[in-house]
Design an enzyme around this catalytic site. Sequence first.
Site, PDB file in Angstrom:
ATOM      1  N   VAL A 303      -9.386 -11.707  -2.667  1.00 36.99           N
ATOM      2  CA  VAL A 303      -8.705 -11.045  -1.572  1.00 36.99           C
ATOM      3  C   VAL A 303      -8.488 -12.020  -0.427  1.00 36.99           C
ATOM      4  CG1 VAL A 303      -8.807  -9.065  -0.031  1.00 36.99           C
ATOM      5  CG2 VAL A 303      -9.820  -8.921  -2.269  1.00 36.99           C
ATOM      6  N   SER A 304      -9.298 -13.079  -0.419  1.00 39.35           N
ATOM      7  CA  SER A 304      -9.324 -13.944   0.756  1.00 39.35           C
ATOM      8  C   SER A 304      -7.946 -14.479   1.121  1.00 39.35           C
ATOM      9  CB  SER A 304     -10.290 -15.095   0.532  1.00 39.35           C
ATOM     10  OG  SER A 304      -9.805 -15.875  -0.536  1.00 39.35           O
ATOM     11  N   LYS A 348      -0.692   4.198   1.277  1.00 35.43           N
ATOM     12  CA  LYS A 348      -0.688   4.541  -0.144  1.00 35.43           C
ATOM     13  C   LYS A 348      -2.105   4.413  -0.702  1.00 35.43           C
ATOM     14  CE  LYS A 348       1.535   2.542  -4.221  1.00 35.43           C
ATOM     15  NZ  LYS A 348       2.716   1.757  -4.539  1.00 35.43           N
ATOM     16  N   ASP A 439      10.719  -1.244 -11.705  1.00 37.16           N
ATOM     17  CA  ASP A 439      10.833   0.197 -11.507  1.00 37.16           C
ATOM     18  C   ASP A 439      11.822   0.507 -10.381  1.00 37.16           C
ATOM     19  OD1 ASP A 439      10.318   2.826 -12.137  1.00 37.16           O
ATOM     20  OD2 ASP A 439       8.472   2.955 -10.974  1.00 37.16           O
TER      21      ASP A 439
END
Length: 607
Positions: A303-304, A348, A439
């Site tokens: 995540v860093s 979200k 999508d």
Amino acid sequence: MSFFILFFLLHLHNFFQLSFSQTLPPNTTGYACDFNQTATSCQTYAFFRAMGPNQLDLASISDLFSVSRPMIAKPSNLTSLTSPLSPNQSLFIPLTCTCNLVNTTTYLSYAKINYTIKAGDTFYIVSTNLFHNLTTYQSVEIVNPTLVPINLTIGQDVIFPIFCKCPTKTQLQNNVNYLISYVFQPFDTISSIALIFGSSRNSIVEVNGDHIKPWDTVFVPVSRLPELAQPPPTSVLSGSKSDRKGEVIGLGIGVGVCGVLLILMGGFWAYRETLWKQRVGKNKGDVERKETKVGVSVMMADVSECLDKYKVYRIEELNEATHGFDERCVIQGSVFKGCIDGKLYAIKRMKWNAFEELKILQKVNHGNLVMLEGFCIDSDDANCYLVYEYLENGSLYTRLHDNETEKLSWKARLRIAVDIANGLQYIHEHTIPRVVHKDIKTSNILLDSQMRAKIANFGLAKSGCNAITMHIVGTQGYIAPEYLSDGIVSTKMDVFSFGVVLLELISGREAVDEEGKALWVEAYAKFSGDEESQKHMLKGFIDDAILNESCLVDNVMKVMSIAVACLHKDPSKRPSMVDIVYALCKSDDLFTDISEDGFSPRQVFAR
Ligand SMILES: *[C@@H]1O[C@H](CO)[C@@H](O)[C@H](O)[C@H]1NC(C)=O
Ligand SMILES: *[C@@H]1O[C@H](CO)[C@@H](O)[C@H](O)[C@H]1NC(C)=O
Ligand SMILES: *[C@@H]1O[C@H](CO)[C@@H](O)[C@H](O)[C@H]1NC(C)=O
Ligand SMILES: *[C@@H]1O[C@H](CO)[C@@H](O)[C@H](O)[C@H]1NC(C)=O
Ligand SMILES: *[C@@H]1O[C@H](CO)[C@@H](O)[C@H](O)[C@H]1NC(C)=O
Ligand SMILES: *[C@@H]1O[C@H](CO)[C@@H](O)[C@H](O)[C@H]1NC(C)=O
Ligand SMILES: *[C@@H]1O[C@H](CO)[C@@H](O)[C@H](O)[C@H]1NC(C)=O
Ligand SMILES: *[C@@H]1O[C@H](CO)[C@@H](O)[C@H](O)[C@H]1NC(C)=O
């Protein structure tokens, strides 16, 4: 004493095995199966060597066996669906093997493969040259009793019985899960085959006897499919180079992302595990604490990269913003509207797969893509939250299909089309590696206060794992046919979906009607013919809400022809997003006036 009996029994066992196989020598009419002893149907594989010159690409082999390319690529340890194969490259072809009654007394075991007769074909030529002796002409004759072998017509469908076998109950108990079909070559020995498959000479003899002649099919018993060592994929042969590159990269990423996800899941699991343990009791040993640290640091390392770019929200903040994720705050699905420090956001909620989207969004930054503001990890309930900019005018889907909202004018629709095209062009051309959204649909296009469009929901993007697993994602009515049939991911699948969005903008109709009929099928049939008849039909196709706008039909016709080009069955014949942006901007001379940013919202709605 008991040892002796055991020894004797073992020998007796071997003796029966051998004599059984010797009384039933392999023969040219096919391989018998015992209907009561084996499963009536099973999944198995045939070993196949790609041979030139017509079989050195995966597509022709998958066509021959009526399976998709990923279904061969995966068991064969191929990383590319498009690279040419090397001569003699080994493949595993998946087969559905069945035990079939061919006449009143005989059961034969084979997989039925449809083949359409071409000029110059005979049963013999197709069996030996195309199927490499995995079947024989005698067996083809038995399986197709109504056909006259010397009087075949071009275009006739023939079933070719590819020899295969399903394991018996006893074999399954002995951990023999597959009997792989292998054609015995003149240079082979039973031992050399055992080496290829990691099997033993004895177990092969047990199943096939030891009177094996060249071109006989040998069934190699294995407990699991061996992994094939493959040469690195060679360079691409021909065709639209850049596009193929996209596919290859897509696949590479897919594998990468899957790996990252696995690590993440592992990390997260370790993290949760310890949280739980900490709650249960604090007397934990050093060993466990060390494990935890590794888990968390793996997760944070990943995540860093995102940390300096995005705000990290606390779950309490998001709870407050959405009144505890109250139903009244739902925008759509699991997306909530929330107010943080006086500013509106779309929040979200998702499970851990949010990291795919996060990793993509941090690479992209474009006015026509919905901007990610930050994220939040809630380790307590394994949720991850992505916080986006909030767009006032909701989704294009609602704007087009909800009768309560004001209808969009044609110019506004064209403007939206150009916005989407620009966003797609950006992710296709200007990101490294390139991103395929996968999508594109009107409900994933959001509109801001100026009715400018932004692409949202990168949740499926780049999750290229699907490119090899055949797990089809996407939305009915928008999915490109080659993705449905072969699972091929390329930028051209977004182009196809974009074509469907154009049709919705023109017609005001949904991508799939109540009866489940796809809009694109109808449009493609109507509008790929000659121009005069098309213009006539167009009037019936255009959305009533915009039909009265002046000078419309010629202009809409140009956009319609772009849409039809996007829907081409052959992905390589579809235009690229760059071409589309250019063509759309050119399609209306007036349009150049409003393509500058001084586009007033008042022009947006149809009268
Ligand atoms: C060989 O062919 C005969 C008929 O020609 C058939 O009855 C027999 O089952 C076949 N043997 C094997 C092993 O399939
Ligand atoms: C299979 O077993 C059933 C009885 O269990 C028997 O009637 C039938 O003839 C057997 N079929 C074959 C092909 O052996
Ligand atoms: C492929 O195998 C055949 C024998 O089946 C052999 O003659 C030929 O040299 C091989 N080709 C390559 C490129 O290995
Ligand atoms: C069944 O087919 C085999 C060949 O596979 C043949 O030898 C046998 O005579 C046939 N039996 C009948 C009754 O037609
Ligand atoms: C093979 O052809 C038959 C009739 O031509 C058809 O019914 C069947 O679905 C086909 N099978 C496959 C796998 O295409
Ligand atoms: C198949 O067998 C025939 C002999 O029956 C042989 O001439 C031919 O080379 C074999 N085909 C392949 C692809 O090995
Ligand atoms: C060959 O097939 C055609 C049609 O499929 C038929 O009209 C013709 O009589 C056949 N000839 C022979 C010799 O069987
Ligand atoms: C499978 O393919 C990869 C790369 O294509 C290779 O590194 C790996 O060694 C292969 N597996 C085996 C068992 O050869």
